[in-house]
Design a protein around this motif. Structure first.
Motif, mmCIF file in Angstrom:
data_model
loop_
_atom_site.group_PDB
_atom_site.id
_atom_site.type_symbol
_atom_site.label_atom_id
_atom_site.label_comp_id
_atom_site.label_asym_id
_atom_site.label_seq_id
_atom_site.Cartn_x
_atom_site.Cartn_y
_atom_site.Cartn_z
ATOM 1 N N GLU A 99 0.835 -1.209 0.000
ATOM 2 C CA GLU A 99 0.000 0.000 0.000
ATOM 3 C C GLU A 99 0.874 1.265 0.000
ATOM 4 N N SER A 156 -2.351 0.504 -8.093
ATOM 5 C CA SER A 156 -3.089 -0.117 -6.991
ATOM 6 C C SER A 156 -2.163 -0.982 -6.142
ATOM 7 N N GLU A 158 -2.831 -3.856 -5.014
ATOM 8 C CA GLU A 158 -2.928 -5.255 -5.467
ATOM 9 C C GLU A 158 -1.892 -5.528 -6.557
ATOM 10 N N GLU A 159 -1.754 -4.603 -7.515
ATOM 11 C CA GLU A 159 -0.745 -4.766 -8.563
ATOM 12 C C GLU A 159 0.659 -4.849 -7.963
ATOM 13 N N LYS A 162 1.522 -8.193 -6.061
ATOM 14 C CA LYS A 162 1.851 -9.325 -6.929
ATOM 15 C C LYS A 162 3.296 -9.240 -7.429
#
Length: 341
Positions: A307, A328, A330-331, A334
Motif C-alpha cells: 500500500e 493499486s 494489489e498490482e 503481486k
C-alpha cells in the motif's frame, strides 16, 4: 569542633565520603546496569572505519544537534521502527582509556535523530554530498558544511571517491571534489547506525500517545471521523518526502550528476510497473556509467508495504508534469512477491 579546625581530618573525611558516594551512587549501579543489559543477538560491532568515523563525529560536535534515541512517543516513529531500549546501547564501549563517549544519545534534536539513519539514508553518494554542502541536497538545511573533509583535484585516481557536487555549490572552485579518508570514515559510522531487530518472540515496544478513534470522536469528528482515524488514507506525498525526496528532490528533478530525475522518467511513466517496483524493492545501479551512484533498496530497508509503495508510485506518476495512471496496492503486491523471492 576540633575536627572542623583540623584541615587534615576534614579533607580526609571529605575524600572518603566522596569515594563512598561515588562507589554506591555511580559505580555499583553502573556495573549492575551493565550486567542486566546485554547487546541484542544480531547487533554488529563497529568496523575499524566506523570506529574512526565515530571519533570524527565527536570531534566535529555532531552530538550537539543530533540525538541517537527514538523516544516511545508516536511523533518519533519517523526516526525508527521502534522505540529505543537499553540493549541498543549495551554493546557500545568507551573510545579509549581517557574518553568515555559511549552512547552519544544527545539531548537536542536540531537535526534529525540518527540512530537508524543507516537504514533511512544508506546512500554513500548522498551522505558525501550532504557533508560537503547540506544545501546541495536539502535546500532548507541549517547544518554547517564540512568542506575540509574533501579535496579539490584536477586529476583523480582510480581509487579516488569523486563526489558529484553541483557547480553552484563549488564556490567558484574548479576541479573534482574527492572524499578524504576522514569523510569516508564518518559516513561509514553514519551508515552503521541501524536499529537491530529484536529476537523472535520479543515483545515490540509500542509508541504511545497515538491519535486513535476515541480521540477523534472526542474532538467532534463523530463516527465517521473515528472510522477515518482507524484506517487513515496513506499519504504518498509524505512517504515520498520521507524516503525519496532527499535524493530526487521535492520537484522530482533530482540532482544533476548525482541523482536522476523522476519528472519525465521513462521508468516512472511506463505502463508496465514491474521494473519500477523492482527498483524500489531491490535498488538500482544500471546508470553508474552516467555518474549516478547506486540506489539503495529503499523498499526492503524501510519495510514498506504494498500500500505504501503504491502510494509513493502514484505520487511520482502524477506530479511534476507526469500524467501516468495511478497504481493499486494489489498490482504492487503481486510484483513484490515475484521480485523479492
Amino acid at each position: 569542633m576540633e575536627f572542623f579546625n583540623n584541615h587534615k581530618s576534614l579533607f580526609t573525611a571529605t575524600a572518603v565520603l566522596f569515594l563512598l558516594l561515588t562507589l554506591f551512587v555511580a559505580i555499583m549501579p553502573a556495573l549492575d546496569n551493565q550486567a542486566r543489559n546485554a547487546p541484542l543477538p544480531n547487533a554488529e560491532p563497529l568496523s575499524e572505519a566506523a570506529r574512526k568515523g565515530k571519533a570524527l563525529y565527536i570531534a566535529n560536535g555532531c552530538v550537539a544537534c543530533h540525538t541517537q534515541q527514538v523516544r516511545n512517543v508516536e511523533m518519533d516513529k519517523m526516526w525508527g521502527t521502534r522505540p529505543s531500549i537499553s540493549a541498543d546501547y549495551a554493546g557500545i564501549k568507551r573510545q579509549d582509556l581517557w574518553r568515555n563517549t559511549a552512547t552519544l544519545m544527545g539531548t537536542e534534536r536540531t537535526g534529525p535523530d540518527l540512530i537508524n539513519v543507516g537504514n533511512r539514508q544508506p546512500s554513500l553518494e548522498w551522505n558525501l554530498v550532504h557533508l560537503y554542502n547540506p544545501r546541495a541536497v536539502v535546500s532548507e538545511s541549517i547544518m554547517p558544511a564540512y568542506p575540509w573533509l574533501f579535496e579539490i583535484r584536477e586529476n583523480v585516481g582510480l581509487d579516488d571517491v569523486v563526489v558529484a557536487v553541483p557547480e553552484e555549490f563549488m564556490g567558484g572552485k574548479k576541479g573534482k571534489v574527492v572524499a578524504t579518508e576522514d569523510a569516508l570514515n564518518l559516513v561509514a559510522y553514519l551508515q552503521s547506525l541501524k536499529q537491530t531487530e529484536l529476537p523472535t518472540g520479543e515483545i515490540m515496544p509500542e509508541f504511545i500517545y497515538k491519535r486513535n478513534a476515541e480521540t477523534a470522536q472526542a474532538s467532534g469528528g463523530g463516527e465517521a471521523a473515528g472510522a477515518d482515524a482507524a484506517a487513515p488514507k496513506i499519504d504518498g506525498a509524505a512517504l515520498y518526502a520521507t524516503h525519496c525526496q532527499t535524493c530526487h528532490q521535492p520537484n522530482g528533478k533530482g540532482l544533476p550528476g548525482a541523482f536522476p530525475a523522476l519528472a519525465g522518467s521513462s521508468v516512472v511513466l511506463d505502463d508496465d510497473i514491474e521494473i519500477f517496483v523492482d527498483i524500489i524493492m531491490n535498488g538500482y545501479n544500471a546508470r553508474a556509467n552516467e555518474g549516478y551512484g547506486p540506489m539503495p533498496a529503499v523498499g526492503k530497508t524501510a519495510n514498506l508495504t504494498a500500500e505504501e509503495i503504491a502510494a509513493i508510485m502514484t505520487h511520482e506518476r502524477t506530479n511534476w508534469g507526469n500524467d501516468a495512471s495511478e497504481v493499486s496496492a494489489e498490482e504492487v503486491a503481486k510484483i513484490m512477491e515475484m521480485v523479492t523471492q
